[in-house]
Design a protein around this motif. Sequence first.
Motif, PDB file in Angstrom:
ATOM      1  N   VAL A  74      -4.395  10.131   5.534  1.00 41.55           N
ATOM      2  CA  VAL A  74      -4.187   8.978   6.448  1.00 41.55           C
ATOM      3  C   VAL A  74      -3.713   8.156   4.905  1.00 41.55           C
ATOM      4  O   VAL A  74      -2.201   7.791   4.931  1.00 41.55           O
ATOM      5  CB  VAL A  74      -5.229   8.184   6.773  1.00 41.55           C
ATOM      6  CG1 VAL A  74      -5.333   6.583   6.426  1.00 41.55           C
ATOM      7  CG2 VAL A  74      -6.316   8.784   7.836  1.00 41.55           C
ATOM      8  N   PHE A  75      -3.576   8.582   3.948  1.00 41.79           N
ATOM      9  CA  PHE A  75      -3.491   8.850   2.709  1.00 41.79           C
ATOM     10  C   PHE A  75      -2.333   8.388   2.044  1.00 41.79           C
ATOM     11  O   PHE A  75      -0.812   8.046   2.110  1.00 41.79           O
ATOM     12  CB  PHE A  75      -4.574   8.226   1.328  1.00 41.79           C
ATOM     13  CG  PHE A  75      -6.099   7.790   1.285  1.00 41.79           C
ATOM     14  CD1 PHE A  75      -5.848   6.464   2.224  1.00 41.79           C
ATOM     15  CD2 PHE A  75      -7.495   8.285   0.503  1.00 41.79           C
ATOM     16  CE1 PHE A  75      -7.135   6.026   1.991  1.00 41.79           C
ATOM     17  CE2 PHE A  75      -7.946   8.272   0.566  1.00 41.79           C
ATOM     18  CZ  PHE A  75      -8.264   6.898   1.598  1.00 41.79           C
ATOM     19  N   VAL A  76      -1.715   9.914   2.620  1.00 43.12           N
ATOM     20  CA  VAL A  76      -0.654  10.534   1.804  1.00 43.12           C
ATOM     21  C   VAL A  76       0.663   9.786   2.987  1.00 43.12           C
ATOM     22  O   VAL A  76       1.321   9.432   3.130  1.00 43.12           O
ATOM     23  CB  VAL A  76      -0.397  11.765   1.577  1.00 43.12           C
ATOM     24  CG1 VAL A  76       1.108  12.368   1.956  1.00 43.12           C
ATOM     25  CG2 VAL A  76      -1.102  12.636   0.432  1.00 43.12           C
ATOM     26  N   ALA A  77       0.285  10.048   4.415  1.00 38.01           N
ATOM     27  CA  ALA A  77       1.173   9.271   5.823  1.00 38.01           C
ATOM     28  C   ALA A  77       1.651   7.714   5.093  1.00 38.01           C
ATOM     29  O   ALA A  77       2.501   7.639   5.121  1.00 38.01           O
ATOM     30  CB  ALA A  77       0.472   9.062   6.827  1.00 38.01           C
ATOM     31  N   ALA A  78       0.247   6.905   4.223  1.00 40.02           N
ATOM     32  CA  ALA A  78       0.557   5.746   4.471  1.00 40.02           C
ATOM     33  C   ALA A  78       1.603   5.366   3.133  1.00 40.02           C
ATOM     34  O   ALA A  78       2.599   4.470   2.862  1.00 40.02           O
ATOM     35  CB  ALA A  78      -0.815   5.240   3.799  1.00 40.02           C
ATOM     36  N   ALA A  79       1.340   6.232   2.204  1.00 42.32           N
ATOM     37  CA  ALA A  79       1.543   6.779   1.087  1.00 42.32           C
ATOM     38  C   ALA A  79       3.528   6.747   1.145  1.00 42.32           C
ATOM     39  O   ALA A  79       4.477   6.051   0.279  1.00 42.32           O
ATOM     40  CB  ALA A  79       1.574   7.503  -0.203  1.00 42.32           C
ATOM     41  N   LEU A  80       3.738   7.664   2.117  1.00 39.92           N
ATOM     42  CA  LEU A  80       5.252   8.036   2.275  1.00 39.92           C
ATOM     43  C   LEU A  80       5.744   6.473   2.849  1.00 39.92           C
ATOM     44  O   LEU A  80       7.275   6.568   3.048  1.00 39.92           O
ATOM     45  CB  LEU A  80       5.644   9.498   3.309  1.00 39.92           C
ATOM     46  CG  LEU A  80       4.630  10.567   2.066  1.00 39.92           C
ATOM     47  CD1 LEU A  80       4.475  11.479   3.024  1.00 39.92           C
ATOM     48  CD2 LEU A  80       5.388  10.427   1.528  1.00 39.92           C
ATOM     49  N   LEU A  81       5.010   6.402   4.335  1.00 36.82           N
ATOM     50  CA  LEU A  81       5.885   5.011   4.998  1.00 36.82           C
ATOM     51  C   LEU A  81       6.276   3.737   4.371  1.00 36.82           C
ATOM     52  O   LEU A  81       6.920   3.755   4.513  1.00 36.82           O
ATOM     53  CB  LEU A  81       4.531   5.004   6.150  1.00 36.82           C
ATOM     54  CG  LEU A  81       4.837   3.822   7.063  1.00 36.82           C
ATOM     55  CD1 LEU A  81       5.926   4.483   8.104  1.00 36.82           C
ATOM     56  CD2 LEU A  81       3.736   3.006   7.864  1.00 36.82           C
ATOM     57  N   LEU A  82       4.888   3.603   3.104  1.00 33.32           N
ATOM     58  CA  LEU A  82       5.542   2.283   2.010  1.00 33.32           C
ATOM     59  C   LEU A  82       6.757   3.254   1.036  1.00 33.32           C
ATOM     60  O   LEU A  82       6.907   1.576   1.343  1.00 33.32           O
ATOM     61  CB  LEU A  82       4.234   2.298   1.108  1.00 33.32           C
ATOM     62  CG  LEU A  82       3.132   1.011   1.692  1.00 33.32           C
ATOM     63  CD1 LEU A  82       2.012   0.912   0.783  1.00 33.32           C
ATOM     64  CD2 LEU A  82       3.884   0.265   1.540  1.00 33.32           C
ATOM     65  N   VAL A  83       6.965   4.238   0.613  1.00 33.61           N
ATOM     66  CA  VAL A  83       7.218   4.278  -0.560  1.00 33.61           C
ATOM     67  C   VAL A  83       8.970   4.401   0.341  1.00 33.61           C
ATOM     68  O   VAL A  83       9.970   3.992   0.037  1.00 33.61           O
ATOM     69  CB  VAL A  83       7.406   5.439  -1.140  1.00 33.61           C
ATOM     70  CG1 VAL A  83       7.836   7.193  -0.261  1.00 33.61           C
ATOM     71  CG2 VAL A  83       7.778   6.026  -2.299  1.00 33.61           C
ATOM     72  N   SER A  84       9.073   4.464   2.135  1.00 36.13           N
ATOM     73  CA  SER A  84      10.272   4.478   2.869  1.00 36.13           C
ATOM     74  C   SER A  84      10.848   2.914   2.862  1.00 36.13           C
ATOM     75  O   SER A  84      11.958   2.848   2.978  1.00 36.13           O
ATOM     76  CB  SER A  84      10.145   4.775   3.978  1.00 36.13           C
ATOM     77  OG  SER A  84       9.657   4.710   4.932  1.00 36.13           O
ATOM     78  N   ARG A  85       9.831   2.241   2.508  1.00 37.95           N
ATOM     79  CA  ARG A  85      10.530   0.440   2.838  1.00 37.95           C
ATOM     80  C   ARG A  85       9.961  -0.626   1.814  1.00 37.95           C
ATOM     81  O   ARG A  85      11.423  -1.256   1.764  1.00 37.95           O
ATOM     82  CB  ARG A  85       8.867   0.048   3.918  1.00 37.95           C
ATOM     83  CG  ARG A  85       9.389   0.692   5.858  1.00 37.95           C
ATOM     84  CD  ARG A  85       8.025   0.363   5.716  1.00 37.95           C
ATOM     85  NE  ARG A  85       8.368   0.495   7.177  1.00 37.95           N
ATOM     86  CZ  ARG A  85       8.738   0.260   8.425  1.00 37.95           C
ATOM     87  NH1 ARG A  85       8.945  -0.434   8.578  1.00 37.95           N
ATOM     88  NH2 ARG A  85       8.828   1.064  10.054  1.00 37.95           N
ATOM     89  N   ARG A  86      10.022   0.507   0.254  1.00 39.56           N
ATOM     90  CA  ARG A  86      10.228  -1.031  -0.170  1.00 39.56           C
ATOM     91  C   ARG A  86      10.723  -0.624  -1.565  1.00 39.56           C
ATOM     92  O   ARG A  86      11.856   0.676  -1.820  1.00 39.56           O
ATOM     93  CB  ARG A  86       8.454  -0.785  -1.624  1.00 39.56           C
ATOM     94  CG  ARG A  86       8.327   0.405  -1.544  1.00 39.56           C
ATOM     95  CD  ARG A  86       6.948   0.181  -2.561  1.00 39.56           C
ATOM     96  NE  ARG A  86       7.524  -0.914  -3.991  1.00 39.56           N
ATOM     97  CZ  ARG A  86       6.274  -1.859  -4.289  1.00 39.56           C
ATOM     98  NH1 ARG A  86       5.262  -1.641  -4.085  1.00 39.56           N
ATOM     99  NH2 ARG A  86       6.971  -2.971  -5.330  1.00 39.56           N
ATOM    100  N   GLY A  87      11.671  -0.989  -2.153  1.00 43.81           N
ATOM    101  CA  GLY A  87      12.294  -1.614  -3.370  1.00 43.81           C
ATOM    102  C   GLY A  87      11.759  -0.971  -3.979  1.00 43.81           C
ATOM    103  O   GLY A  87      10.878  -0.990  -4.189  1.00 43.81           O
ATOM    104  N   LEU A  88      13.007   0.226  -4.660  1.00 42.38           N
ATOM    105  CA  LEU A  88      12.241   0.453  -6.281  1.00 42.38           C
ATOM    106  C   LEU A  88      13.276   0.373  -7.564  1.00 42.38           C
ATOM    107  O   LEU A  88      14.240   0.322  -6.964  1.00 42.38           O
ATOM    108  CB  LEU A  88      12.814   1.950  -5.950  1.00 42.38           C
ATOM    109  CG  LEU A  88      11.515   2.610  -5.059  1.00 42.38           C
ATOM    110  CD1 LEU A  88      12.136   4.581  -5.441  1.00 42.38           C
ATOM    111  CD2 LEU A  88      10.401   3.071  -5.238  1.00 42.38           C
TER     112      LEU A  88
END
Lengths: 306, 285
Positions: B271-285
């Motif tokens: 769950v944590f890794v899936a959420a992290a991957l989803l978040l990182v795909s959407r946020r500005g870096l």
Amino acid sequence: MNEANPALRVRGLRKRYGDVPVLHGVDLELSAAAVLGLVGLNGSGKTTTIECILGLQRFQEGEVSVLGRGPADLFRLQGDVVAIFDSPSVPPHLTVRQCLEHARRLCPRPVRDCAEVERMLGIESYTRYRIRQLSLGNRRRVSIAQALLGEPRLILLDEPFNGLDASGVDRVLELIADLNRETGAGFLLSSHQLPYLERVCSHVAILHGGRIAAAGKLHDLLADVGSRVILHSTEPDLALKLLENDARVMVLENHSATHLMLRLRDWRSDELVAHLVQHEIPVCELVQQRASLDNLFRELTAGERK
Amino acid sequence: MSNLLAILRLELFLSRFSLTAKILVLAPALVCLARFALVWLNQAGQQARASLIGADEFALAQAQNAYGQFVDGVNTGLTILALLLAAAAAYDFSSERDIGSIRHVLIRRAGRASIVLAKLLRLHILGVLSLGLLGLAAWAGSALIWDFGPVVEDGFELISEQEILYEIHLGLLMAVIPLPAVIGFGVLVSVAAQSATQAVTVALGATLAMDIFKALLGERAWYLYATFHPSVLDQSYLREVSRLVRGFSDVLVEDRFFIYNGWIPLVSVVVFVAAALLLVSRRGL
């Protein structure tokens, strides 16, 4: 890569931060081997445009193509695109050499070794220094050195001259010109340092109000601006009234109570003086200005009166 | 996949120069050895006292048994390791985003998902190194000061060496299973946070808060991965192992506990890794 298939193409780029729109449909094109200067006022969206191009920011509308790839796929170009950012993005705990070794490992096809790029940027005496011990200018040199380990086809630089001294600026400008000439690498430079951009850019795009206000070859843009003169007269209102409806001249601004800034079209300054004198308007002084990027930028961002 | 391996190699290269990585690998073993030193000093005082006024033989047998000290040392090291892993995972991505160095990786070498997965793998590698060193230090330290053997009272073997080793293996396995979830949680916080300082504060704060609240949740705490790894307010099976290997027979652990210990941390990490991957795909870096 040719004009029909440019190194960089941006179409109708729109970006909002929350409810605040920043880019209102930016169109930009960079042909291969061109050096494009992106200029604009503070907050005009230059950095945001570059971040959208590089896939670092999501945007609401528009199309971006970099060497035929979308912004999210730049890594698939295997180092053909590199960027140097506003702040030197280098880990502060590493030494200069470690930092460059890291960048070299990051580069799929390195063509220069670390010592060579250190010499190119004049940082060979700082090899063992940690990044946090360096001045801003030298940190910037390290970040530029990182980009030169491979042979990129497109280099994006956001405020590359920040923190550099005069010799550093000269060295960077020289490097840009050399790389552009020798390897055919295209450059997109965003900067406030207009005289520096004028020295190296073949093309310019002026970003104003979230749109590109003017874009094209620098030479053409400056030629289009025409000559500008500052007229000093004791009767500026009479001069203004006389010239207001004359197609050969454009009044840019009331420079001061006694000065007018004018742009001449197909009219020489001596002809203007003769015209004014003929209408009994005293001319104290007429100063001719050269058509520069700085003048063009000020004109476009200040808004024209006529 | 080739990009993932390239980024992992880069991450490991950076780890060679990272103080955080060195602390992560060394600190649990050093804390474990420090614990042994303190226990040894304490026991020396108690033995002097016992030689004057006499002592319970069972208490003496417990005190001199290296297995009990080994388990306590590992438990202490794992408590530190879990906190360090949460902090390091939270710091990793967020600090590189603060500096901006992650942008170069993203543009030149790998996609966002590969970067997050490489960081996750690097932390696992550092975690394994730290565990190995901790195990080695705990074994060597306890063997140097105490004696390994069964617990014997009045000539009667309360627990055999074979049973002790079985319990230790089981306890260590149960204690290690939640560590990937700790890393996954840290990475999720790292990706979600606005800055490295915020990420580390939130990760450590949340880990300690989970520690406090799990005692109040009763059996519902079994749905929390943090219940199963050694911590400041320890409820892990390794804590019970510490008593078992000392010959205490009053340890009661439900079979369901082992089942939850086995799968709740694994579900959590997914769950944590899936959420992290989803978040990182959407946020500005």
